[in-house]
Design a protein around this motif. Sequence first.
Motif, mmCIF file in Angstrom:
data_model
loop_
_atom_site.group_PDB
_atom_site.id
_atom_site.type_symbol
_atom_site.label_atom_id
_atom_site.label_comp_id
_atom_site.label_asym_id
_atom_site.label_seq_id
_atom_site.Cartn_x
_atom_site.Cartn_y
_atom_site.Cartn_z
ATOM 1 N N LYS A 43 0.834 -1.201 0.000
ATOM 2 C CA LYS A 43 0.000 0.000 0.000
ATOM 3 C C LYS A 43 0.867 1.249 0.000
ATOM 4 N N LYS A 44 0.233 2.373 -0.169
ATOM 5 C CA LYS A 44 0.883 3.691 -0.225
ATOM 6 C C LYS A 44 1.848 3.793 -1.408
ATOM 7 N N LEU A 45 1.409 3.286 -2.551
ATOM 8 C CA LEU A 45 2.215 3.383 -3.761
ATOM 9 C C LEU A 45 2.096 4.779 -4.361
ATOM 10 N N ASP A 46 3.128 5.170 -5.067
ATOM 11 C CA ASP A 46 3.086 6.423 -5.805
ATOM 12 C C ASP A 46 2.122 6.267 -6.981
ATOM 13 N N ASP A 47 1.487 7.348 -7.408
ATOM 14 C CA ASP A 47 0.525 7.291 -8.518
ATOM 15 C C ASP A 47 1.173 6.888 -9.837
ATOM 16 N N THR A 48 2.483 7.051 -9.960
ATOM 17 C CA THR A 48 3.166 6.741 -11.215
ATOM 18 C C THR A 48 3.509 5.255 -11.360
ATOM 19 N N VAL A 49 3.301 4.459 -10.312
ATOM 20 C CA VAL A 49 3.633 3.023 -10.360
ATOM 21 C C VAL A 49 2.656 2.306 -11.291
ATOM 22 N N THR A 50 3.219 1.472 -12.170
ATOM 23 C CA THR A 50 2.403 0.706 -13.116
ATOM 24 C C THR A 50 2.523 -0.787 -12.823
ATOM 25 N N ASP A 51 1.648 -1.560 -13.454
ATOM 26 C CA ASP A 51 1.707 -3.021 -13.315
ATOM 27 C C ASP A 51 3.074 -3.539 -13.780
ATOM 28 N N GLU A 52 3.567 -2.992 -14.878
ATOM 29 C CA GLU A 52 4.835 -3.444 -15.438
ATOM 30 C C GLU A 52 6.008 -3.125 -14.505
ATOM 31 N N SER A 53 6.022 -1.932 -13.923
ATOM 32 C CA SER A 53 7.136 -1.578 -13.033
ATOM 33 C C SER A 53 7.130 -2.448 -11.774
ATOM 34 N N LEU A 54 5.944 -2.805 -11.297
ATOM 35 C CA LEU A 54 5.868 -3.709 -10.137
ATOM 36 C C LEU A 54 6.388 -5.098 -10.484
ATOM 37 N N SER A 66 0.299 -12.949 -10.468
ATOM 38 C CA SER A 66 -0.652 -11.852 -10.608
ATOM 39 C C SER A 66 -0.075 -10.594 -9.976
ATOM 40 N N CYS A 67 -0.248 -9.480 -10.667
ATOM 41 C CA CYS A 67 0.241 -8.202 -10.156
ATOM 42 C C CYS A 67 -0.596 -7.110 -10.807
ATOM 43 N N LYS A 68 -1.437 -6.464 -10.027
ATOM 44 C CA LYS A 68 -2.356 -5.477 -10.594
ATOM 45 C C LYS A 68 -2.524 -4.309 -9.640
ATOM 46 N N VAL A 69 -2.232 -3.091 -10.129
ATOM 47 C CA VAL A 69 -2.450 -1.885 -9.345
ATOM 48 C C VAL A 69 -3.955 -1.631 -9.293
ATOM 49 N N MET A 70 -4.484 -1.422 -8.079
ATOM 50 C CA MET A 70 -5.914 -1.158 -7.915
ATOM 51 C C MET A 70 -6.210 0.262 -8.402
ATOM 52 N N ARG A 71 -7.242 0.400 -9.211
ATOM 53 C CA ARG A 71 -7.618 1.710 -9.746
ATOM 54 C C ARG A 71 -9.113 1.938 -9.557
#
Length: 84
Positions: A43-54, A66-71
Amino acid sequence: MKKNVLSGKRKKKNERELELKQKFEQSMKEAVDKSQGLNLYVKKLDDTVTDESLREYFAPFGTITSCKVMRDPNGTSKANVYVS
């Protein structure tokens, strides 16, 4: 007073080291097997973080299924993610 005495064959240093190494490798394998299928919540990720960067960041630690930023519906990051 009664004392218990243990006895056994004397082992060479390399035999003891090999035995300890095998026990360590077995315990590491069990730990890895036990952790399979677990999810990591970030949690508390920066808004610029993407699925690919994770994926790139977590790839050295093992297989990512599985790796998905919640939007939210507008596409804005909710600043959290589940990685499994």
